[in-house]
Scaffold this active site. Sequence first.
Site, PDB file in Angstrom:
ATOM      1  N   ASN A   1       0.788  -1.158  -0.010  1.00 17.53           N
ATOM      2  CA  ASN A   1      -0.211  -0.090  -0.150  1.00 17.53           C
ATOM      3  C   ASN A   1       0.896   1.408   0.014  1.00 17.53           C
ATOM      4  O   ASN A   1       0.662   2.168   0.942  1.00 17.53           O
ATOM      5  CB  ASN A   1      -0.857  -0.078   1.317  1.00 17.53           C
TER       6      ASN A   1
ATOM      7  N   ASP B   1       0.287  -6.203  12.258  1.00 14.53           N
ATOM      8  CA  ASP B   1      -0.505  -5.222  11.522  1.00 14.53           C
ATOM      9  C   ASP B   1      -0.060  -3.949  11.617  1.00 14.53           C
ATOM     10  O   ASP B   1      -0.693  -2.924  11.433  1.00 14.53           O
ATOM     11  CB  ASP B   1      -1.888  -5.439  11.868  1.00 14.53           C
TER      12      ASP B   1
ATOM     13  N   GLY C   1      -5.927   2.543  10.987  1.00 14.47           N
ATOM     14  CA  GLY C   1      -4.618   1.855  11.279  1.00 14.47           C
ATOM     15  C   GLY C   1      -3.928   2.205  12.875  1.00 14.47           C
ATOM     16  O   GLY C   1      -4.195   3.205  13.159  1.00 14.47           O
TER      17      GLY C   1
END
Length: 416
Positions: A96, A306, A325
């Site tokens: 990303n 993550d 996030g």
Amino acid sequence: MNVLIKSATIIDSKSDFHNTTQDILIEKGNISKIAKTIENTNNYKEINLDNLHVSQGWFDSSVCFGEPGFEDRETIANGLKTAAKSGFTTVAMQANTNPIIDTNSAIAFINMKAQNNAVTLLPIGALTKNSESVDLAELYDMSTAGAVAFSDYKKPITNPNLLKIALQYASNFDGLVCSFPQENRISGNGVMNENITSTGLGLKGNPSLAEALQVARDLYLLEYTGGKLHIPTISTTESIDLIRNAKKKKLNVTCSVAIHNLCLTDSELEDFDTHYKVLPPLRTQSDIDALIEGIKDGTIDMVTSDHNPVTIENKKVEFDYADYGTIGLETAFGALQTLFSTKKTVRLLTKGKSRFNVETSTITEGNKADLTLFNPDTKYTFTTKNIHSTSKNSLFLNKDLKGEVYGIIANNKTVL
């Protein structure tokens, strides 16, 4: 690199020295000797730290570093330094970036930027062009350039036929396809878990149904096509049940869970703190209980931080408009140790390597030194001074954690 580690408790169930305290001599990046006492006859650098424990190097299957394009969030250089100081010797980097990593030249660029580092960076290529879920990206070409898997980070494959073709095509070269578990037409504009908390806060909910439907669809496709499927960051009881049954059918599927989804519930959002806005969202205690049971019975194959840096400008806004996030590398070890024993925590942080074709190196004489050094007993409150990342968006801020990472020895380098 030559170094002598003194009085280290070895945590490695595959080593003959497991659960014993030893000196470890490392010469030219390899473990040359392990013994109760080793004399430093060559005047090598000594590592002698309080309550020192050593394990195989840790692995994270999902990190984001921003570069290229989002260097204000994080650069590859500082991201790898953060990973090292957090105990990780290998990380898989998501696609990303800007532009999206969807060609072999983009994979080559990432590999070039990560050269000569203590931490091994494994690039994940985008599954579809520009991660737009329309056309497959150059999967085989990226594989030959070094991509270890293919994923559109946090973006589900909306077209089931596209995922079917991806699984069939990637099986020709043993490629690993990752499919984010969310049905967008069900999740809609939901920004947190759909539950009594979301109703009370007046925030739109993202129901567990959105995840379960996508997982069920993907497992049916896998059963039809064959191939290798990885379902990242599951978060619901229903997903656990579906994947457990799929494994009983011997389907070639693995899954991961984000560490924060094991530790925190949606009740954390009662103050509208955007640090807690993550995807998948924080769920309920019953979901956490099911996830932990899935870890215990082997349904969940690996955990991940993550790690996803987000700038303050994209977090310090109204909840609906904040980016999803959290950073997670720095807190992975300390958070897991609030739930599991040290030995179980280390097993979780070293699982998943084979799925991403990561070489494992047992702590044995003659093997390459790929080690994480830590003190499992330190207790502390996590604050911004514990953050090495450029972005500071951690949902573990001001949480009590357990365990201090000293650093790593890997790729013939030491980072302490």
